[in-house]
Design a protein around this motif. Structure first.
Motif, PDB file in Angstrom:
ATOM      1  N   GLU A 148      15.550  16.732  -7.104  1.00  0.00           N
ATOM      2  CA  GLU A 148      16.446  17.345  -6.269  1.00  0.00           C
ATOM      3  C   GLU A 148      17.900  16.821  -6.299  1.00  0.00           C
ATOM      4  O   GLU A 148      18.903  17.775  -6.394  1.00  0.00           O
ATOM      5  N   LEU A 149      18.007  15.682  -6.345  1.00  0.00           N
ATOM      6  CA  LEU A 149      19.301  14.874  -6.392  1.00  0.00           C
ATOM      7  C   LEU A 149      20.097  15.355  -7.777  1.00  0.00           C
ATOM      8  O   LEU A 149      21.090  15.564  -7.769  1.00  0.00           O
ATOM      9  N   LEU A 150      19.034  15.193  -8.867  1.00  0.00           N
ATOM     10  CA  LEU A 150      19.568  15.589 -10.127  1.00  0.00           C
ATOM     11  C   LEU A 150      20.377  17.219 -10.324  1.00  0.00           C
ATOM     12  O   LEU A 150      21.292  17.340 -10.536  1.00  0.00           O
ATOM     13  N   GLU A 151      19.391  17.896  -9.710  1.00  0.00           N
ATOM     14  CA  GLU A 151      19.758  19.364  -9.708  1.00  0.00           C
ATOM     15  C   GLU A 151      21.169  19.696  -8.760  1.00  0.00           C
ATOM     16  O   GLU A 151      21.800  20.444  -9.183  1.00  0.00           O
ATOM     17  N   ASP A 169       6.320   4.079 -13.663  1.00  0.00           N
ATOM     18  CA  ASP A 169       5.658   2.573 -13.877  1.00  0.00           C
ATOM     19  C   ASP A 169       5.060   2.464 -12.580  1.00  0.00           C
ATOM     20  O   ASP A 169       3.766   1.819 -12.862  1.00  0.00           O
ATOM     21  N   ARG A 170       5.501   2.714 -11.481  1.00  0.00           N
ATOM     22  CA  ARG A 170       4.586   2.227 -10.305  1.00  0.00           C
ATOM     23  C   ARG A 170       3.725   3.426 -10.215  1.00  0.00           C
ATOM     24  O   ARG A 170       2.521   2.802  -9.828  1.00  0.00           O
ATOM     25  N   LEU A 171       3.690   4.665 -10.456  1.00  0.00           N
ATOM     26  CA  LEU A 171       2.486   5.445 -10.458  1.00  0.00           C
ATOM     27  C   LEU A 171       1.420   5.017 -11.428  1.00  0.00           C
ATOM     28  O   LEU A 171       0.339   5.102 -10.983  1.00  0.00           O
ATOM     29  N   GLU A 172       1.790   4.595 -12.707  1.00  0.00           N
ATOM     30  CA  GLU A 172       0.967   4.105 -13.373  1.00  0.00           C
ATOM     31  C   GLU A 172       0.076   2.842 -12.848  1.00  0.00           C
ATOM     32  O   GLU A 172      -0.985   2.793 -13.042  1.00  0.00           O
ATOM     33  N   ARG A 203       0.700  -1.201  -0.159  1.00  0.00           N
ATOM     34  CA  ARG A 203       0.054  -0.018  -0.159  1.00  0.00           C
ATOM     35  C   ARG A 203       0.775   1.254   0.228  1.00  0.00           C
ATOM     36  O   ARG A 203       0.503   2.321  -0.701  1.00  0.00           O
ATOM     37  N   ILE A 204       1.893   1.327   0.752  1.00  0.00           N
ATOM     38  CA  ILE A 204       2.711   2.339   0.858  1.00  0.00           C
ATOM     39  C   ILE A 204       3.471   2.559  -0.510  1.00  0.00           C
ATOM     40  O   ILE A 204       3.835   3.590  -0.989  1.00  0.00           O
ATOM     41  N   TYR A 205       3.935   1.291  -0.818  1.00  0.00           N
ATOM     42  CA  TYR A 205       4.792   1.469  -2.041  1.00  0.00           C
ATOM     43  C   TYR A 205       4.210   2.074  -3.266  1.00  0.00           C
ATOM     44  O   TYR A 205       4.829   2.756  -4.244  1.00  0.00           O
ATOM     45  N   TYR A 206       2.955   1.701  -3.396  1.00  0.00           N
ATOM     46  CA  TYR A 206       2.025   2.134  -4.603  1.00  0.00           C
ATOM     47  C   TYR A 206       1.078   3.333  -4.250  1.00  0.00           C
ATOM     48  O   TYR A 206       0.363   3.568  -5.106  1.00  0.00           O
ATOM     49  N   ASP A 207       1.507   4.073  -3.207  1.00  0.00           N
ATOM     50  CA  ASP A 207       0.734   5.448  -2.689  1.00  0.00           C
ATOM     51  C   ASP A 207       1.259   6.179  -3.684  1.00  0.00           C
ATOM     52  O   ASP A 207       2.469   6.748  -3.811  1.00  0.00           O
ATOM     53  N   PRO A 208       0.016   6.948  -4.356  1.00  0.00           N
ATOM     54  CA  PRO A 208       0.792   7.859  -5.513  1.00  0.00           C
ATOM     55  C   PRO A 208       1.545   9.248  -4.898  1.00  0.00           C
ATOM     56  O   PRO A 208       2.125   9.915  -5.241  1.00  0.00           O
ATOM     57  N   ARG A 211       4.972  10.618  -5.783  1.00  0.00           N
ATOM     58  CA  ARG A 211       5.414  12.030  -6.371  1.00  0.00           C
ATOM     59  C   ARG A 211       6.387  12.499  -5.350  1.00  0.00           C
ATOM     60  O   ARG A 211       7.203  13.259  -6.045  1.00  0.00           O
ATOM     61  N   ALA A 212       6.532  12.313  -4.001  1.00  0.00           N
ATOM     62  CA  ALA A 212       7.359  12.657  -3.245  1.00  0.00           C
ATOM     63  C   ALA A 212       8.937  12.229  -3.676  1.00  0.00           C
ATOM     64  O   ALA A 212       9.821  12.942  -3.555  1.00  0.00           O
ATOM     65  N   GLU A 213       8.885  10.922  -4.061  1.00  0.00           N
ATOM     66  CA  GLU A 213      10.124  10.272  -4.371  1.00  0.00           C
ATOM     67  C   GLU A 213      10.530  10.915  -5.627  1.00  0.00           C
ATOM     68  O   GLU A 213      11.784  11.108  -6.024  1.00  0.00           O
TER      69      GLU A 213
END
Length: 87
Positions: A48-51, A69-72, A31-36, A40-42
């Motif tokens: 931020e890590l890229l920037e 893919d997880r979000l979909e 449930r947590i893993y697939y929580d939209p 989105r927070a990840e």
């Protein structure tokens, strides 16, 4: 027959209880893993890590694809609660 089978299966009660607990933990983790909201927070953290230059563009693209893919999957199946909290 129900009472007899319950008495005979009584020694296995701890195993059945443990299996139930493991199923509950797995369901909550999914449930947590697939929580939209969590996904989105990840995604925001990944940007931020890229920037900040902590990850490469290739690593960003790979992880972003996995998160999308997880979000979909989450939106297709209705998984997660959408509030980003673990209950």
């Amino acid at each position: 027959m129900g009472l007899i089978s319950e008495v005979l299966l009584l020694p296995f009660a701890p195993v059945r209880g443990s299996a139930w607990a493991v199923r509950q933990v797995l369901q909550e983790a999914e449930r947590i893993y697939y929580d939209p909201a969590t996904i989105r927070a990840e995604l925001a953290r990944l940007e931020e890590l890229l920037e900040a230059g902590e990850i490469t563009e290739e690593e960003f693209d790979r992880q972003e694809d996995e998160l999308l893919d997880r979000l979909e999957t989450a939106t297709r199946t209705g998984a997660g609660s959408g509030d980003g909290t673990a209950r």
